[in-house]
Design a protein around this motif. Sequence first.
Motif, PDB file in Angstrom:
ATOM      1  N   GLY A 153     -20.519  36.904 -10.951  1.00 38.71           N
ATOM      2  CA  GLY A 153     -19.711  37.857 -10.205  1.00 38.71           C
ATOM      3  C   GLY A 153     -18.619  37.204  -9.403  1.00 38.71           C
ATOM      4  O   GLY A 153     -18.697  36.015  -9.067  1.00 38.71           O
ATOM      5  N   ASN A 154     -17.595  37.998  -9.064  1.00 39.64           N
ATOM      6  CA  ASN A 154     -16.464  37.465  -8.293  1.00 39.64           C
ATOM      7  C   ASN A 154     -16.516  37.868  -6.822  1.00 39.64           C
ATOM      8  O   ASN A 154     -15.573  37.594  -6.080  1.00 39.64           O
ATOM      9  CB  ASN A 154     -15.128  37.907  -8.912  1.00 39.64           C
ATOM     10  N   GLY A 155     -17.601  38.514  -6.402  1.00 38.19           N
ATOM     11  CA  GLY A 155     -17.736  38.915  -5.013  1.00 38.19           C
ATOM     12  C   GLY A 155     -16.940  40.151  -4.646  1.00 38.19           C
ATOM     13  O   GLY A 155     -17.038  40.649  -3.521  1.00 38.19           O
ATOM     14  N   GLN A 156     -16.146  40.657  -5.602  1.00 32.12           N
ATOM     15  CA  GLN A 156     -15.299  41.822  -5.346  1.00 32.12           C
ATOM     16  C   GLN A 156     -15.577  42.954  -6.329  1.00 32.12           C
ATOM     17  O   GLN A 156     -14.742  43.825  -6.531  1.00 32.12           O
ATOM     18  CB  GLN A 156     -13.815  41.410  -5.415  1.00 32.12           C
ATOM     19  N   GLY A 157     -16.751  42.919  -6.945  1.00 38.33           N
ATOM     20  CA  GLY A 157     -17.150  44.055  -7.768  1.00 38.33           C
ATOM     21  C   GLY A 157     -16.952  43.920  -9.258  1.00 38.33           C
ATOM     22  O   GLY A 157     -17.117  44.897  -9.994  1.00 38.33           O
ATOM     23  N   THR A 158     -16.623  42.724  -9.738  1.00 33.56           N
ATOM     24  CA  THR A 158     -16.504  42.515 -11.179  1.00 33.56           C
ATOM     25  C   THR A 158     -17.602  41.572 -11.649  1.00 33.56           C
ATOM     26  O   THR A 158     -17.809  40.509 -11.063  1.00 33.56           O
ATOM     27  CB  THR A 158     -15.129  41.935 -11.561  1.00 33.56           C
ATOM     28  N   ILE A 159     -18.294  41.973 -12.702  1.00 35.50           N
ATOM     29  CA  ILE A 159     -19.371  41.181 -13.283  1.00 35.50           C
ATOM     30  C   ILE A 159     -18.941  40.703 -14.660  1.00 35.50           C
ATOM     31  O   ILE A 159     -18.349  41.446 -15.443  1.00 35.50           O
ATOM     32  CB  ILE A 159     -20.672  42.011 -13.384  1.00 35.50           C
ATOM     33  N   LEU A 160     -19.245  39.450 -14.966  1.00 34.15           N
ATOM     34  CA  LEU A 160     -18.902  38.819 -16.238  1.00 34.15           C
ATOM     35  C   LEU A 160     -20.193  38.511 -16.980  1.00 34.15           C
ATOM     36  O   LEU A 160     -21.140  37.969 -16.406  1.00 34.15           O
ATOM     37  CB  LEU A 160     -18.119  37.537 -15.955  1.00 34.15           C
ATOM     38  N   THR A 161     -20.239  38.868 -18.271  1.00 32.65           N
ATOM     39  CA  THR A 161     -21.446  38.620 -19.055  1.00 32.65           C
ATOM     40  C   THR A 161     -21.097  38.533 -20.535  1.00 32.65           C
ATOM     41  O   THR A 161     -19.925  38.599 -20.911  1.00 32.65           O
ATOM     42  CB  THR A 161     -22.493  39.731 -18.803  1.00 32.65           C
ATOM     43  N   THR A 162     -22.123  38.369 -21.386  1.00 32.05           N
ATOM     44  CA  THR A 162     -21.906  38.337 -22.831  1.00 32.05           C
ATOM     45  C   THR A 162     -22.762  39.387 -23.531  1.00 32.05           C
ATOM     46  O   THR A 162     -23.904  39.639 -23.135  1.00 32.05           O
ATOM     47  CB  THR A 162     -22.244  36.971 -23.455  1.00 32.05           C
ATOM     48  N   LYS A 163     -22.203  39.971 -24.575  1.00 29.06           N
ATOM     49  CA  LYS A 163     -22.962  40.908 -25.394  1.00 29.06           C
ATOM     50  C   LYS A 163     -24.091  40.195 -26.128  1.00 29.06           C
ATOM     51  O   LYS A 163     -25.167  40.763 -26.334  1.00 29.06           O
ATOM     52  CB  LYS A 163     -22.029  41.573 -26.416  1.00 29.06           C
ATOM     53  N   GLU A 164     -23.824  38.954 -26.520  1.00 33.44           N
ATOM     54  CA  GLU A 164     -24.825  38.181 -27.258  1.00 33.44           C
ATOM     55  C   GLU A 164     -26.143  38.125 -26.507  1.00 33.44           C
ATOM     56  O   GLU A 164     -27.225  38.190 -27.122  1.00 33.44           O
ATOM     57  CB  GLU A 164     -24.298  36.771 -27.509  1.00 33.44           C
ATOM     58  N   LEU A 185     -23.700  48.094 -12.599  1.00 33.77           N
ATOM     59  CA  LEU A 185     -22.776  48.629 -11.611  1.00 33.77           C
ATOM     60  C   LEU A 185     -23.529  49.189 -10.408  1.00 33.77           C
ATOM     61  O   LEU A 185     -23.168  48.939  -9.248  1.00 33.77           O
ATOM     62  CB  LEU A 185     -21.895  49.711 -12.238  1.00 33.77           C
ATOM     63  N   LYS A 186     -24.575  49.937 -10.657  1.00 34.79           N
ATOM     64  CA  LYS A 186     -25.338  50.546  -9.573  1.00 34.79           C
ATOM     65  C   LYS A 186     -26.125  49.502  -8.785  1.00 34.79           C
ATOM     66  O   LYS A 186     -26.104  49.487  -7.545  1.00 34.79           O
ATOM     67  CB  LYS A 186     -26.288  51.598 -10.128  1.00 34.79           C
ATOM     68  N   THR A 187     -26.799  48.611  -9.499  1.00 41.45           N
ATOM     69  CA  THR A 187     -27.694  47.663  -8.847  1.00 41.45           C
ATOM     70  C   THR A 187     -26.949  46.641  -8.010  1.00 41.45           C
ATOM     71  O   THR A 187     -27.413  46.240  -6.934  1.00 41.45           O
ATOM     72  CB  THR A 187     -28.555  46.943  -9.910  1.00 41.45           C
ATOM     73  N   PHE A 188     -25.777  46.208  -8.486  1.00 40.37           N
ATOM     74  CA  PHE A 188     -25.014  45.182  -7.777  1.00 40.37           C
ATOM     75  C   PHE A 188     -23.840  45.747  -6.985  1.00 40.37           C
ATOM     76  O   PHE A 188     -23.063  44.979  -6.415  1.00 40.37           O
ATOM     77  CB  PHE A 188     -24.522  44.123  -8.765  1.00 40.37           C
ATOM     78  N   GLY A 189     -23.716  47.053  -6.964  1.00 47.89           N
ATOM     79  CA  GLY A 189     -22.613  47.661  -6.242  1.00 47.89           C
ATOM     80  C   GLY A 189     -21.270  47.283  -6.816  1.00 47.89           C
ATOM     81  O   GLY A 189     -20.278  47.151  -6.092  1.00 47.89           O
ATOM     82  N   ALA A 190     -21.231  47.101  -8.136  1.00 50.22           N
ATOM     83  CA  ALA A 190     -20.018  46.615  -8.803  1.00 50.22           C
ATOM     84  C   ALA A 190     -19.129  47.766  -9.274  1.00 50.22           C
ATOM     85  O   ALA A 190     -19.531  48.935  -9.282  1.00 50.22           O
ATOM     86  CB  ALA A 190     -20.384  45.725  -9.976  1.00 50.22           C
ATOM     87  N   LYS A 191     -17.920  47.393  -9.673  1.00 52.07           N
ATOM     88  CA  LYS A 191     -16.937  48.366 -10.130  1.00 52.07           C
ATOM     89  C   LYS A 191     -16.707  48.302 -11.632  1.00 52.07           C
ATOM     90  O   LYS A 191     -16.413  49.310 -12.268  1.00 52.07           O
ATOM     91  CB  LYS A 191     -15.604  48.132  -9.407  1.00 52.07           C
ATOM     92  N   ASP A 192     -16.803  47.108 -12.195  1.00 53.08           N
ATOM     93  CA  ASP A 192     -16.577  46.979 -13.639  1.00 53.08           C
ATOM     94  C   ASP A 192     -17.293  45.750 -14.188  1.00 53.08           C
ATOM     95  O   ASP A 192     -17.676  44.848 -13.436  1.00 53.08           O
ATOM     96  CB  ASP A 192     -15.084  46.935 -13.979  1.00 53.08           C
ATOM     97  N   VAL A 193     -17.463  45.745 -15.504  1.00 51.58           N
ATOM     98  CA  VAL A 193     -18.121  44.657 -16.213  1.00 51.58           C
ATOM     99  C   VAL A 193     -17.190  44.159 -17.310  1.00 51.58           C
ATOM    100  O   VAL A 193     -16.657  44.955 -18.088  1.00 51.58           O
ATOM    101  CB  VAL A 193     -19.454  45.101 -16.834  1.00 51.58           C
ATOM    102  N   GLY A 249      -7.164  41.806 -17.340  1.00 47.91           N
ATOM    103  CA  GLY A 249      -6.236  41.603 -16.243  1.00 47.91           C
ATOM    104  C   GLY A 249      -6.551  40.405 -15.376  1.00 47.91           C
ATOM    105  O   GLY A 249      -6.047  40.294 -14.242  1.00 47.91           O
ATOM    106  N   MET A 250      -7.369  39.487 -15.885  1.00 51.80           N
ATOM    107  CA  MET A 250      -7.731  38.293 -15.129  1.00 51.80           C
ATOM    108  C   MET A 250      -6.862  37.104 -15.532  1.00 51.80           C
ATOM    109  O   MET A 250      -6.429  37.007 -16.688  1.00 51.80           O
ATOM    110  CB  MET A 250      -9.206  37.939 -15.375  1.00 51.80           C
ATOM    111  N   SER A 251      -6.625  36.214 -14.584  1.00 50.74           N
ATOM    112  CA  SER A 251      -5.979  34.952 -14.910  1.00 50.74           C
ATOM    113  C   SER A 251      -6.999  34.042 -15.590  1.00 50.74           C
ATOM    114  O   SER A 251      -8.197  34.133 -15.322  1.00 50.74           O
ATOM    115  CB  SER A 251      -5.447  34.275 -13.640  1.00 50.74           C
TER     116      SER A 251
END
Length: 336
Positions: A153-164, A185-193, A249-251
């Motif tokens: 996570g980036n601490g601002q609501g975005t989670i990064l993962t793999t389908k694999e 999203l619900k468990t971590f209070g995130a906005k997007d994955v 939209g990430m660098s």
Amino acid sequence: MSQLTKRRWPAEWEKHQATWMAWPCRKEIWSNGLEKARHAFAKIANTISEYEPVNMIVRAEDAPSAQKLLNSDIEIHFFELDDSWARDISPLWVEEQLDGSKHSLALKFIFNAWGNKFEPYAHDAKVAEHITQIVQSKVESHDVVLEGGSIHGNGQGTILTTKECLLNPNRNPQLTQDDIESFLLKTFGAKDVIWLNKGVFGDVDTDGHIDNIACFVDDKTILTQSTSDRASENFSIYHENREIIHDAGMSLVEIPEPEARYRDGEREPLSYINYYIANDLVVLPAFGCKQDQAALSMLKDLYPKRDIKQIDANEILIGGGGIHCITMQQPLIQSA
């Protein structure tokens, strides 16, 4: 959660209360012997302990080796273990805000040894519970298989993962991708994955954990491995993931992958991404290959305010993981 409750999953580079690790004990995975594995773990733990408190989980019968190799300021906790991958068996802490008050909440998930690949694992499945009792955390348990190394996570609501990994039927076959995303999203209070397709080639033990192929270095920048060698088994994986990251939209910052290494005809999942951030420190793996120095220089640029310690990770790799895999941060979440 009520409408007045908010959650945030702190980024790994935020302030830590402590680091959690587990002492090597599963003899069969350490082909060079437990002693070498323990020396490698101790090197990591002792380095981190210079910057923040370290807690080591140790089987009672392994006390002599741990006490011999670990710095005296490392706190040892005795309970049963099956293996040594703290990243995947520890709780994950989120910051919970309720009616203006801020608290630490430990999230506990099901651990099934990466899809029942290693047995036994019943003791490891209870480690998160033990840790929450030690630190006296408020706990929330979930009937979902999830390992700490599978998400970032980036601490601002975005989670990064793999389908694999997360969509592998050996984890939660009853859940669809939409189900899993809603849960995260619900468990971590995130906005997007952000869903990458695959992890690094050869990461068969974890089915493509994210912490071997990509991670956030700040809230808008993702670091991933790369190669210009079309013969690399990772070439197409990196290309696909690169497009997904840009579309999100990430660098993107790319670090050269370590030179290929094979064992029993299979490519090993060497990764510079599998590093650990501690307070004022980054512990970066070294593999004894020509890319080590470039990786060190890049991390110094990415983390100019932290010390960068590069430590040989080959003995950890033998067991099936890296420096990030054997460590878990407990964020410092101060009540307000």
